[in-house]
Enzyme design. Structure first.
Site, PDB file in Angstrom:
ATOM      1  N   ASP A 232      12.228  -5.539  17.430  1.00  0.00           N
ATOM      2  CA  ASP A 232      10.874  -4.982  17.491  1.00  0.00           C
ATOM      3  C   ASP A 232      10.902  -3.479  17.768  1.00  0.00           C
ATOM      4  O   ASP A 232      11.848  -2.965  18.362  1.00  0.00           O
ATOM      5  CB  ASP A 232      10.091  -5.727  18.585  1.00  0.00           C
ATOM      6  CG  ASP A 232       8.593  -5.556  18.447  1.00  0.00           C
ATOM      7  OD1 ASP A 232       8.133  -5.098  17.375  1.00  0.00           O
ATOM      8  OD2 ASP A 232       7.871  -5.873  19.412  1.00  0.00           O
TER       9      ASP A 232
ATOM     10  N   GLY B 285       8.082   0.367  13.957  1.00  0.00           N
ATOM     11  CA  GLY B 285       6.889   1.154  13.613  1.00  0.00           C
ATOM     12  C   GLY B 285       6.667   2.262  14.617  1.00  0.00           C
ATOM     13  O   GLY B 285       6.457   3.431  14.252  1.00  0.00           O
TER      14      GLY B 285
ATOM     15  N   HIS C  59      11.569   0.984   9.735  1.00  0.00           N
ATOM     16  CA  HIS C  59      12.195  -0.242   9.216  1.00  0.00           C
ATOM     17  C   HIS C  59      13.520   0.101   8.528  1.00  0.00           C
ATOM     18  O   HIS C  59      14.507  -0.623   8.645  1.00  0.00           O
ATOM     19  CB  HIS C  59      11.255  -0.946   8.224  1.00  0.00           C
ATOM     20  CG  HIS C  59       9.949  -1.390   8.834  1.00  0.00           C
ATOM     21  ND1 HIS C  59       9.885  -2.116   9.997  1.00  0.00           N
ATOM     22  CD2 HIS C  59       8.661  -1.215   8.443  1.00  0.00           C
ATOM     23  CE1 HIS C  59       8.610  -2.367  10.293  1.00  0.00           C
ATOM     24  NE2 HIS C  59       7.854  -1.828   9.360  1.00  0.00           N
TER      25      HIS C  59
ATOM     26  N   ASN D  29       3.388 -11.694  10.064  1.00  0.00           N
ATOM     27  CA  ASN D  29       3.544 -10.338   9.513  1.00  0.00           C
ATOM     28  C   ASN D  29       2.986 -10.192   8.103  1.00  0.00           C
ATOM     29  O   ASN D  29       2.729  -9.075   7.645  1.00  0.00           O
ATOM     30  CB  ASN D  29       5.014  -9.895   9.536  1.00  0.00           C
ATOM     31  CG  ASN D  29       5.572  -9.611  10.911  1.00  0.00           C
ATOM     32  OD1 ASN D  29       6.765  -9.796  11.171  1.00  0.00           O
ATOM     33  ND2 ASN D  29       4.748  -9.134  11.841  1.00  0.00           N
TER      34      ASN D  29
ATOM     35  N   ARG E 222      -0.075  -7.921   7.770  1.00  0.00           N
ATOM     36  CA  ARG E 222      -0.035  -6.455   7.914  1.00  0.00           C
ATOM     37  C   ARG E 222      -0.556  -5.798   6.634  1.00  0.00           C
ATOM     38  O   ARG E 222      -0.691  -6.455   5.603  1.00  0.00           O
ATOM     39  CB  ARG E 222       1.402  -6.008   8.191  1.00  0.00           C
ATOM     40  CG  ARG E 222       1.849  -6.420   9.577  1.00  0.00           C
ATOM     41  CD  ARG E 222       3.119  -5.722   9.966  1.00  0.00           C
ATOM     42  NE  ARG E 222       3.476  -6.091  11.329  1.00  0.00           N
ATOM     43  CZ  ARG E 222       4.416  -5.507  12.044  1.00  0.00           C
ATOM     44  NH1 ARG E 222       5.103  -4.511  11.507  1.00  0.00           N
ATOM     45  NH2 ARG E 222       4.681  -5.894  13.273  1.00  0.00           N
TER      46      ARG E 222
ATOM     47  N   ARG F 107      14.974  -9.115  23.072  1.00  0.00           N
ATOM     48  CA  ARG F 107      13.839  -8.476  22.391  1.00  0.00           C
ATOM     49  C   ARG F 107      13.851  -7.000  22.729  1.00  0.00           C
ATOM     50  O   ARG F 107      13.938  -6.613  23.905  1.00  0.00           O
ATOM     51  CB  ARG F 107      12.498  -9.089  22.786  1.00  0.00           C
ATOM     52  CG  ARG F 107      11.348  -8.449  21.993  1.00  0.00           C
ATOM     53  CD  ARG F 107      10.048  -9.187  22.062  1.00  0.00           C
ATOM     54  NE  ARG F 107       9.075  -8.581  21.145  1.00  0.00           N
ATOM     55  CZ  ARG F 107       8.076  -9.219  20.575  1.00  0.00           C
ATOM     56  NH1 ARG F 107       7.895 -10.508  20.812  1.00  0.00           N
ATOM     57  NH2 ARG F 107       7.244  -8.604  19.760  1.00  0.00           N
TER      58      ARG F 107
ATOM     59  N   LEU G 242       7.516 -14.024  23.036  1.00  0.00           N
ATOM     60  CA  LEU G 242       8.332 -14.708  22.033  1.00  0.00           C
ATOM     61  C   LEU G 242       7.776 -14.519  20.620  1.00  0.00           C
ATOM     62  O   LEU G 242       8.517 -14.632  19.637  1.00  0.00           O
ATOM     63  CB  LEU G 242       8.372 -16.198  22.404  1.00  0.00           C
ATOM     64  CG  LEU G 242       9.597 -17.032  22.100  1.00  0.00           C
ATOM     65  CD1 LEU G 242      10.900 -16.303  22.322  1.00  0.00           C
ATOM     66  CD2 LEU G 242       9.565 -18.313  22.938  1.00  0.00           C
ATOM     67  N   SER G 243       6.479 -14.247  20.497  1.00  0.00           N
ATOM     68  CA  SER G 243       5.860 -14.018  19.176  1.00  0.00           C
ATOM     69  C   SER G 243       6.279 -15.058  18.139  1.00  0.00           C
ATOM     70  O   SER G 243       6.636 -14.705  17.004  1.00  0.00           O
ATOM     71  CB  SER G 243       6.166 -12.600  18.666  1.00  0.00           C
ATOM     72  OG  SER G 243       5.672 -11.630  19.565  1.00  0.00           O
TER      73      SER G 243
ATOM     74  N   GLU H  13      18.382 -17.795  27.849  1.00  0.00           N
ATOM     75  CA  GLU H  13      18.177 -16.650  28.729  1.00  0.00           C
ATOM     76  C   GLU H  13      17.510 -15.547  27.906  1.00  0.00           C
ATOM     77  O   GLU H  13      17.693 -15.479  26.688  1.00  0.00           O
ATOM     78  CB  GLU H  13      19.526 -16.131  29.256  1.00  0.00           C
ATOM     79  CG  GLU H  13      20.268 -17.112  30.130  1.00  0.00           C
ATOM     80  CD  GLU H  13      19.562 -17.375  31.457  1.00  0.00           C
ATOM     81  OE1 GLU H  13      18.947 -16.441  31.998  1.00  0.00           O
ATOM     82  OE2 GLU H  13      19.637 -18.526  31.939  1.00  0.00           O
TER      83      GLU H  13
HETATM   84  C1  IPE Z   1       7.797 -10.089  16.008  1.00  0.00           C
HETATM   85  O1  IPE Z   1       7.349  -8.778  16.128  1.00  0.00           O
HETATM   86  C2  IPE Z   1       8.290 -10.332  14.625  1.00  0.00           C
HETATM   87  C3  IPE Z   1       9.506  -9.622  14.242  1.00  0.00           C
HETATM   88  C4  IPE Z   1      10.229  -8.848  14.998  1.00  0.00           C
HETATM   89  C5  IPE Z   1       9.912  -9.823  12.892  1.00  0.00           C
HETATM   90  P1  IPE Z   1       5.822  -8.393  15.994  1.00  0.00           P
HETATM   91  O2  IPE Z   1       5.750  -6.919  16.203  1.00  0.00           O
HETATM   92  O3  IPE Z   1       5.258  -8.925  14.743  1.00  0.00           O
HETATM   93  O4  IPE Z   1       5.169  -9.174  17.226  1.00  0.00           O
HETATM   94  P2  IPE Z   1       3.811  -8.914  18.020  1.00  0.00           P
HETATM   95  O5  IPE Z   1       2.738  -8.829  16.982  1.00  0.00           O
HETATM   96  O6  IPE Z   1       3.965  -7.644  18.749  1.00  0.00           O
HETATM   97  O7  IPE Z   1       3.674 -10.079  18.939  1.00  0.00           O
HETATM   98  C1  IPE Z   2       9.595  -4.903  13.986  1.00  0.00           C
HETATM   99  O1  IPE Z   2       9.008  -3.659  14.197  1.00  0.00           O
HETATM  100  C2  IPE Z   2       9.754  -5.252  12.528  1.00  0.00           C
HETATM  101  C3  IPE Z   2       8.776  -6.225  12.021  1.00  0.00           C
HETATM  102  C4  IPE Z   2       7.901  -6.880  12.754  1.00  0.00           C
HETATM  103  C5  IPE Z   2       8.811  -6.498  10.616  1.00  0.00           C
HETATM  104  P1  IPE Z   2       7.441  -3.463  14.177  1.00  0.00           P
HETATM  105  O2  IPE Z   2       7.020  -3.122  12.794  1.00  0.00           O
HETATM  106  O3  IPE Z   2       6.742  -4.617  14.792  1.00  0.00           O
HETATM  107  O4  IPE Z   2       7.289  -2.189  15.090  1.00  0.00           O
HETATM  108  P2  IPE Z   2       6.161  -1.924  16.180  1.00  0.00           P
HETATM  109  O5  IPE Z   2       6.194  -3.078  17.138  1.00  0.00           O
HETATM  110  O6  IPE Z   2       4.861  -1.822  15.442  1.00  0.00           O
HETATM  111  O7  IPE Z   2       6.584  -0.646  16.811  1.00  0.00           O
HETATM  112 MG    MG Z   3       6.173  -5.061  16.703  1.00  0.00          MG
END
Ligand code: IPE
Ligand code: IPE
Ligand code: MG
Length: 254
Positions: free
Chosen positions: A25, A28, A42, A73, A76, A193, A200-201, A212
């Site tokens: 995570d 972005g 990414h 996702n 998005r 994470r 856990l998303s 753990e």
């Molecule tokens: C979880 O991250 C999914 C992946 C890392 C692929 P998200 O960024 O989508 O999760 P939330 O929305 O913050 O819970």
């Molecule tokens: C994780 O990074 C990758 C995916 C979920 C595909 P994010 O795109 O969620 O990045 P943030 O959480 O918005 O910074």
């Molecule tokens: Mg994210």
């Protein structure tokens, strides 16, 4: 010896987790902080995937599962989704030699039929080509959701009951473990994470019952071999009790 090799040697001196899952995570936000388009985060994240996979293999993991794209996702903005799919295709084409050269078996879990053909094709090709590799299993969770997986498993078991192949009383933990997409993988010992979020998303809900958790403040594009080894070292300091008392465990261990 360089600092990373030294850290990895320390990891290898202790019990190494069999299966690590990573919620990658923060791509972005990493990009936004630098005034770059989210997609650049990414893209840089795929370099972390390569580095962490190499490190996982060096320390001797059996299985590494990477949460790359969740079922949620898909909601998005369409250009971000399209950009992620393009990057996935690029990754599958570019990493072929790395995967084959390191005897890695590529695996994928999720609602894979939802992936565009230009991702599904190279994915299926590399899965087939690497199927007999006996090194680490690298599983990409793509279009993956833990609830979606459990719904799929419940339906598969119900169909076997309806056809008479299975009795309701035969549905036990082993049957459910056999019906989820990770049926050929060991339970998850450690979930990492990145980027400071502590949730856990929808990742591996069934498989993480006794995992753990290590949460790192580092965004995924900056999370490399060093950070991975440090997370595993942290895991190795934990006492996993599985419902028992510490004294019971110490007695069993001696
Ligand atoms: C979880 O991250 C999914 C992946 C890392 C692929 P998200 O960024 O989508 O999760 P939330 O929305 O913050 O819970
Ligand atoms: C994780 O990074 C990758 C995916 C979920 C595909 P994010 O795109 O969620 O990045 P943030 O959480 O918005 O910074
Ligand atoms: Mg994210």
């Amino acid at each position: 010896m360089d600092a990373i090799a030294e850290l990895e040697n320390r990891v290898k001196e202790r019990e190494v987790p069999k299966h690590v899952g990573i919620i990658m995570d923060g791509n972005g936000r990493w990009a936004e902080l630098r005034g770059l388009p989210r997609l650049e985060g990414h893209r840089e994240g795929s370099n972390s995937v390569r580095e962490v996979t190499r490190s996982a293999r060096r320390v001797g993991l059996e299985a590494l599962t990477l949460y790359a794209f969740s079922s949620q996702n898909w909601s998005r903005p369409p250009d971000e989704v399209a950009g992620l799919m393009e990057l996935l295709r690029e990754y599958l084409l570019k990493e072929r030699d790395e995967i084959m050269g390191n005897a890695i078996r590529l695996n994928a879990i999720g609602e894979l039929d939802k992936l565009p053909r230009y991702v599904k094709e190279p994915l299926d090709a590399l899965r087939a080509e690497s199927a007999t590799n006996t090194g680490m299993v690298l599983t990409l969770a793509l279009s993956y959701g833990g609830r979606e997986e459990l719904v799929h498993a419940a339906r598969a078991l119900a169909e076997r009951v309806a056809s008479g192949a299975l009795k309701p009383a035969d549905i036990d933990e082993a049957a459910l473990t056999g019906a989820v997409w990770t049926h050929d993988l060991p339970p998850v010992d450690l979930v990492i994470r990145t980027s400071g979020e502590q949730r856990l998303s929808n990742f591996l809900l069934w498989q993480t019952a006794y995992s753990e958790f290590v949460f790192s403040p580092i965004a995924w594009p900056d999370f490399r071999a060093r950070e991975f080894a440090e997370a595993v070292l942290h895991f190795q300091t934990r006492e996993r009790r599985f419902g028992l008392t510490g004294a019971q465990l110490r007695r069993a261990g001696t």
